[in-house]
Design a protein around this motif. Structure first.
Motif, PDB file in Angstrom:
ATOM      1  N   GLN A 176       1.905   2.876   2.952  1.00 22.51           N
ATOM      2  CA  GLN A 176       2.902   2.926   3.907  1.00 22.51           C
ATOM      3  C   GLN A 176       1.369   3.667   5.275  1.00 22.51           C
ATOM      4  OE1 GLN A 176       5.312  -0.114   4.083  1.00 22.51           O
ATOM      5  NE2 GLN A 176       4.521  -0.970   2.468  1.00 22.51           N
ATOM      6  N   ALA A 228     -10.088  -5.495  11.180  1.00 20.89           N
ATOM      7  CA  ALA A 228     -11.362  -4.841  10.867  1.00 20.89           C
ATOM      8  C   ALA A 228     -10.961  -4.327   9.467  1.00 20.89           C
ATOM      9  CB  ALA A 228     -11.365  -2.909  11.517  1.00 20.89           C
ATOM     10  N   VAL A 229     -12.078  -4.336   8.568  1.00 18.70           N
ATOM     11  CA  VAL A 229     -11.522  -4.705   7.060  1.00 18.70           C
ATOM     12  C   VAL A 229     -12.564  -3.179   6.292  1.00 18.70           C
ATOM     13  CG1 VAL A 229     -12.074  -5.665   4.767  1.00 18.70           C
ATOM     14  CG2 VAL A 229     -11.632  -6.796   7.031  1.00 18.70           C
ATOM     15  N   PRO A 287     -20.594   2.903   6.789  1.00 17.50           N
ATOM     16  CA  PRO A 287     -19.667   3.965   5.295  1.00 17.50           C
ATOM     17  C   PRO A 287     -18.487   4.119   5.635  1.00 17.50           C
ATOM     18  CG  PRO A 287     -21.343   5.275   6.278  1.00 17.50           C
ATOM     19  CD  PRO A 287     -21.376   3.946   7.122  1.00 17.50           C
ATOM     20  N   ASN A 308      -3.842  -5.091   2.426  1.00 16.55           N
ATOM     21  CA  ASN A 308      -3.746  -4.105   0.572  1.00 16.55           C
ATOM     22  C   ASN A 308      -4.440  -5.642   0.039  1.00 16.55           C
ATOM     23  OD1 ASN A 308      -3.481  -1.809   2.431  1.00 16.55           O
ATOM     24  ND2 ASN A 308      -2.625  -1.314   0.588  1.00 16.55           N
ATOM     25  N   GLY A 337       0.225  -1.294   0.546  1.00 21.73           N
ATOM     26  CA  GLY A 337       0.216  -0.152  -0.346  1.00 21.73           C
ATOM     27  C   GLY A 337       0.360   1.149   0.336  1.00 21.73           C
ATOM     28  N   LEU A 339      -0.128   6.131  10.470  1.00 20.97           N
ATOM     29  CA  LEU A 339      -1.143   6.552  11.656  1.00 20.97           C
ATOM     30  C   LEU A 339      -1.456   5.116  12.504  1.00 20.97           C
ATOM     31  CD1 LEU A 339      -4.046   6.903   8.809  1.00 20.97           C
ATOM     32  CD2 LEU A 339      -2.477   8.251   9.749  1.00 20.97           C
ATOM     33  N   ASP A 366     -13.661   1.869  15.598  1.00 21.93           N
ATOM     34  CA  ASP A 366     -14.011   0.350  14.907  1.00 21.93           C
ATOM     35  C   ASP A 366     -13.014  -0.490  14.825  1.00 21.93           C
ATOM     36  OD1 ASP A 366     -14.766   2.209  12.495  1.00 21.93           O
ATOM     37  OD2 ASP A 366     -13.092   3.095  11.818  1.00 21.93           O
ATOM     38  N   GLU A 387      -8.623  -2.910   2.638  1.00 23.09           N
ATOM     39  CA  GLU A 387      -7.693  -2.597   3.412  1.00 23.09           C
ATOM     40  C   GLU A 387      -7.524  -3.224   4.433  1.00 23.09           C
ATOM     41  OE1 GLU A 387      -5.160   1.092   2.799  1.00 23.09           O
ATOM     42  OE2 GLU A 387      -7.517   1.358   2.781  1.00 23.09           O
ATOM     43  N   THR A 406     -10.953  10.152   2.505  1.00 21.20           N
ATOM     44  CA  THR A 406     -10.346  11.439   3.749  1.00 21.20           C
ATOM     45  C   THR A 406      -8.551  11.955   1.984  1.00 21.20           C
ATOM     46  OG1 THR A 406     -10.589  10.845   5.414  1.00 21.20           O
ATOM     47  CG2 THR A 406      -9.229  12.228   5.907  1.00 21.20           C
ATOM     48  N   LEU A 431      -9.363  10.435  11.630  1.00 22.47           N
ATOM     49  CA  LEU A 431      -9.819   9.077  10.992  1.00 22.47           C
ATOM     50  C   LEU A 431      -9.599   8.287  12.220  1.00 22.47           C
ATOM     51  CD1 LEU A 431     -10.060   7.163   8.767  1.00 22.47           C
ATOM     52  CD2 LEU A 431      -7.713   7.949   8.091  1.00 22.47           C
ATOM     53  N   ARG A 458     -16.128   7.048   4.808  1.00 18.63           N
ATOM     54  CA  ARG A 458     -16.397   8.206   4.767  1.00 18.63           C
ATOM     55  C   ARG A 458     -15.508   9.827   4.915  1.00 18.63           C
ATOM     56  NH1 ARG A 458     -18.958   7.308  10.671  1.00 18.63           N
ATOM     57  NH2 ARG A 458     -20.930   6.449  10.068  1.00 18.63           N
TER      58      ARG A 458
HETATM   59  C1  LIG Z   1     -11.376   0.154   9.565  1.00 17.82           C
HETATM   60  C2  LIG Z   1     -11.224   0.880   8.649  1.00 17.82           C
HETATM   61  C3  LIG Z   1     -11.704   1.899   8.453  1.00 17.82           C
HETATM   62  C4  LIG Z   1     -11.646   2.715   7.554  1.00 17.82           C
HETATM   63  N1  LIG Z   1     -12.132   3.841   7.389  1.00 17.82           N
HETATM   64  C5  LIG Z   1     -12.070   4.402   5.948  1.00 17.82           C
HETATM   65  C6  LIG Z   1     -12.564   5.411   6.503  1.00 17.82           C
HETATM   66  O1  LIG Z   1     -14.024   5.664   6.992  1.00 17.82           O
HETATM   67  N2  LIG Z   1     -12.590   7.352   5.375  1.00 17.82           N
HETATM   68  C7  LIG Z   1     -11.095   6.967   4.983  1.00 17.82           C
HETATM   69  O2  LIG Z   1     -10.770   8.294   3.593  1.00 17.82           O
HETATM   70  N3  LIG Z   1     -10.576   6.057   4.544  1.00 17.82           N
HETATM   71  C8  LIG Z   1     -10.402   4.601   5.917  1.00 17.82           C
HETATM   72  N4  LIG Z   1     -10.008   3.902   5.501  1.00 17.82           N
HETATM   73  C9  LIG Z   1      -8.832   3.775   5.027  1.00 17.82           C
HETATM   74  C10 LIG Z   1      -7.487   4.767   5.824  1.00 17.82           C
HETATM   75  O3  LIG Z   1      -6.988   5.883   4.804  1.00 17.82           O
HETATM   76  C11 LIG Z   1      -5.739   3.330   5.242  1.00 17.82           C
HETATM   77  O4  LIG Z   1      -5.657   2.543   5.504  1.00 17.82           O
HETATM   78  C12 LIG Z   1      -4.988   4.591   5.381  1.00 17.82           C
HETATM   79  O5  LIG Z   1      -5.108   6.021   4.103  1.00 17.82           O
HETATM   80  C13 LIG Z   1      -3.705   4.062   4.914  1.00 17.82           C
HETATM   81  O6  LIG Z   1      -3.208   3.471   3.906  1.00 17.82           O
HETATM   82  P1  LIG Z   1      -2.250   2.726   2.896  1.00 17.82           P
HETATM   83  O7  LIG Z   1      -1.644   1.678   4.016  1.00 17.82           O
HETATM   84  O8  LIG Z   1      -2.020   2.363   1.616  1.00 17.82           O
HETATM   85  O9  LIG Z   1      -0.819   3.920   2.952  1.00 17.82           O
HETATM   86  C14 LIG Z   1      -9.743   2.502   6.347  1.00 17.82           C
HETATM   87  C15 LIG Z   1      -9.105   1.925   7.244  1.00 17.82           C
HETATM   88  C16 LIG Z   1      -9.065   0.944   7.724  1.00 17.82           C
HETATM   89  C17 LIG Z   1      -8.630   0.197   8.097  1.00 17.82           C
END
Ligand SMILES: Cc1cc2nc3c(=O)[nH]c(=O)nc-3n(C[C@H](O)[C@H](O)[C@H](O)COP(=O)(O)O)c2cc1C
Length: 160
Positions: free
Chosen positions: A25, A70-71, A114, A36, A23, A30, A131, A89, A78, A124, A116
């Motif tokens: 990273q 948690a998926v 959903p 992914n 992904g 975070l 979650d 993910e 965002t 986030l 968001r």
């Molecule tokens: C349980 C969970 C819930 C998530 N919910 C959202 C969300 O509501 N909105 C959003 O923009 N990204 C959401 N994400 C995605 C995150 O933005 C994303 O995992 C993060 O940017 C890292 O992405 P990367 O591993 O590809 O770098 C969620 C990820 C997880 C694991």
């Protein structure tokens, strides 16, 4: 540690299989690293799910293990608005390891909410903690509590 197992015999709405790909990273920064996987079909609903990830045996013979996760399925609004790549993910609870190249089966059991758009990483991450709490509760209620060790690093970390 998770116990080697097969997927549990409980209701589920969608099953995804695939190979874990790199992904951006950001998840690790975070405090919520994710495995992914390409989203295989558009019928899969966007959202956040409580589910399980079954890790297939690795080429070196490491046995498959079942993990609570948690998926997220969606475009990560965002960070990327509506035009982001659609990804699945999975944040494996109480797991810390490199999954790139591993075959996985992801079962999406309960849709929590959903996807968001949040105002930034801090907001986030606050939601990601909720979650994970919801996913832990679901696992205990569903009889999968034995897969949770409580030794998670990933879901206790704070954004830097
Ligand atoms: C349980 C969970 C819930 C998530 N919910 C959202 C969300 O509501 N909105 C959003 O923009 N990204 C959401 N994400 C995605 C995150 O933005 C994303 O995992 C993060 O940017 C890292 O992405 P990367 O591993 O590809 O770098 C969620 C990820 C997880 C694991």
């Amino acid at each position: 540690m998770s116990t080697p197992s097969t997927a549990p015999a409980i209701d589920r709405t969608d099953v995804v299989t695939g190979v874990v790909v790199p992904g951006d990273q950001r998840g690790r920064l975070l405090g919520f690293p994710t495995a992914n996987v390409a989203v295989p079909h558009h019928a899969l609903q966007d959202g956040v799910w409580a589910g399980t990830v079954l890790l297939d045996p690795a080429p070196d013979g490491t046995p498959g293990t079942l993990h609570v996760a948690a998926v997220s399925v969606g475009h990560r609004p965002t960070y990327y608005g509506k035009d982001g790549e659609r990804l699945l993910e999975a944040n494996l609870l109480d797991f810390d390891g490199d999954l790139y190249g591993r075959r996985v089966q992801i079962d999406l059991h309960v849709r929590l909410r959903p996807q968001r758009r949040y105002s930034g990483s801090t907001e986030l991450v606050e939601q990601l903690h909720r979650d994970v709490q919801d996913t832990r509760r679901w696992a205990h209620e569903t009889g999968l509590g034995h897969l949770l060790t409580g030794r998670a690093r990933s879901d206790r970390a704070r954004p830097r």
